[in-house]
Design an enzyme around this catalytic site. Structure first.
Site, mmCIF file in Angstrom:
data_model
loop_
_atom_site.group_PDB
_atom_site.id
_atom_site.type_symbol
_atom_site.label_atom_id
_atom_site.label_comp_id
_atom_site.label_asym_id
_atom_site.label_seq_id
_atom_site.Cartn_x
_atom_site.Cartn_y
_atom_site.Cartn_z
ATOM 1 N N CYS A 46 6.305 5.249 30.175
ATOM 2 C CA CYS A 46 7.540 5.984 30.442
ATOM 3 C C CYS A 46 7.936 6.850 29.241
ATOM 4 O O CYS A 46 7.295 7.866 29.010
ATOM 5 C CB CYS A 46 8.632 5.014 30.894
ATOM 6 S SG CYS A 46 9.912 5.853 31.826
ATOM 7 N N HIS A 53 6.317 1.379 34.438
ATOM 8 C CA HIS A 53 6.518 0.301 33.449
ATOM 9 C C HIS A 53 5.647 -0.915 33.764
ATOM 10 O O HIS A 53 6.118 -1.840 34.430
ATOM 11 C CB HIS A 53 7.989 -0.150 33.483
ATOM 12 C CG HIS A 53 8.936 0.839 32.916
ATOM 13 N ND1 HIS A 53 9.432 0.751 31.627
ATOM 14 C CD2 HIS A 53 9.475 1.959 33.447
ATOM 15 C CE1 HIS A 53 10.238 1.756 31.395
ATOM 16 N NE2 HIS A 53 10.289 2.510 32.482
ATOM 17 N N GLU A 101 4.980 -3.316 31.958
ATOM 18 C CA GLU A 101 5.553 -4.510 31.299
ATOM 19 C C GLU A 101 6.615 -5.177 32.179
ATOM 20 O O GLU A 101 7.050 -6.285 31.885
ATOM 21 C CB GLU A 101 6.122 -4.141 29.919
ATOM 22 C CG GLU A 101 7.459 -3.420 29.897
ATOM 23 C CD GLU A 101 7.400 -1.943 30.285
ATOM 24 O OE1 GLU A 101 6.363 -1.473 30.773
ATOM 25 O OE2 GLU A 101 8.432 -1.263 30.112
HETATM 26 N N1 GLN Z 1 13.669 9.505 30.757
HETATM 27 C C1 GLN Z 1 13.412 8.780 29.559
HETATM 28 C C2 GLN Z 1 12.899 9.696 28.472
HETATM 29 O O1 GLN Z 1 12.376 10.735 28.734
HETATM 30 C C3 GLN Z 1 12.401 7.697 29.805
HETATM 31 C C4 GLN Z 1 12.983 6.594 30.649
HETATM 32 C C5 GLN Z 1 12.295 5.286 30.460
HETATM 33 O O2 GLN Z 1 11.550 5.079 29.511
HETATM 34 N N2 GLN Z 1 12.609 4.345 31.307
HETATM 35 O O3 GLN Z 1 13.027 9.344 27.328
#
Ligand code: GLN
Length: 192
Positions: free
Chosen positions: A82, A170, A172
């Site tokens: 992410c 994610h 994790e």
């Molecule tokens: N939108 C977030 C970013 O760009 C990432 C969101 C997340 O890690 N759950 O930093």
């Protein structure tokens, strides 16, 4: 013995710590797993995991602490999930510090407001996988050498390049250790 560092600047660090340990046990691989916060600690790792969180905050802290330079100069294998995927990219649709290790342009919060958080099934490494997406980015485009591992509704949500792997979702936050297994194998290749 290899050392895997979970970058502990911001985000869901404990979940990565737990699943990494669990995956190593399952694979029968002996490794140290550490939560790391400084450039010196990072320099002692063979692989680094960058969790979800706020990529602008994590990136700023990585730059200020010198961690960015260490990862890039020492060619440490990185798994980014992410926010970590954003940080691995060469280009984001937002101006922010990036590692630039994977030739791709990412779109932050790419799935829109109404879909801020959702689960969906994707196919990765020839199997079904349930992805947890939270304000997830996706890759708008990737370089020719980058492996696209998975797409969701035509959007690139997982990529690999050299020993690095990035996912929009994610891993994790699930019990499925597929992605961590892949990364640990890559880290092992680095030290062969
Ligand atoms: N939108 C977030 C970013 O760009 C990432 C969101 C997340 O890690 N759950 O930093």
């Amino acid at each position: 013995m290899i050392t895997i560092g979970i970058l502990d600047l911001q985000g869901d660090v404990s979940e990565h710590f737990e699943i990494t340990k669990r995956t190593l046990d399952k694979m029968g691989v002996e490794a140290r797993v550490l939560k790391v916060k400084t450039a010196t600690e990072v320099s002692e790792c063979n692989g680094i995991i960058i969790s979800g969180g706020e990529s602008t905050v994590i990136g700023k802290l990585m730059k200020e602490t010198g961690i960015m330079d260490v990862i890039v100069n020492q060619k440490i294998a990185v798994m980014g999930t992410c926010a970590g995927m954003v940080l691995l990219s060469k280009e984001s649709d937002y101006e922010q510090p990036l590692l630039g290790l994977i030739d791709m342009k990412v779109k932050r919060n790419g799935f829109g407001r109404q879909k801020a958080s959702f689960e969906d099934e994707i196919e990765i490494f020839g199997g079904k996988y349930r992805g947890v997406f939270i304000r997830a980015p996706y890759a708008l485009k990737t370089g020719a050498d980058v492996d696209v591992l998975a797409k969701l509704h035509g959007k690139i949500v997982a990529v690999a390049y050299e020993h690095h792997v990035a996912t929009s979702f994610h891993p994790e936050l699930t019990d499925d250790t597929t992605i961590h297994e892949y990364f640990i194998k890559e880290v092992l290749k680095c030290v062969e």
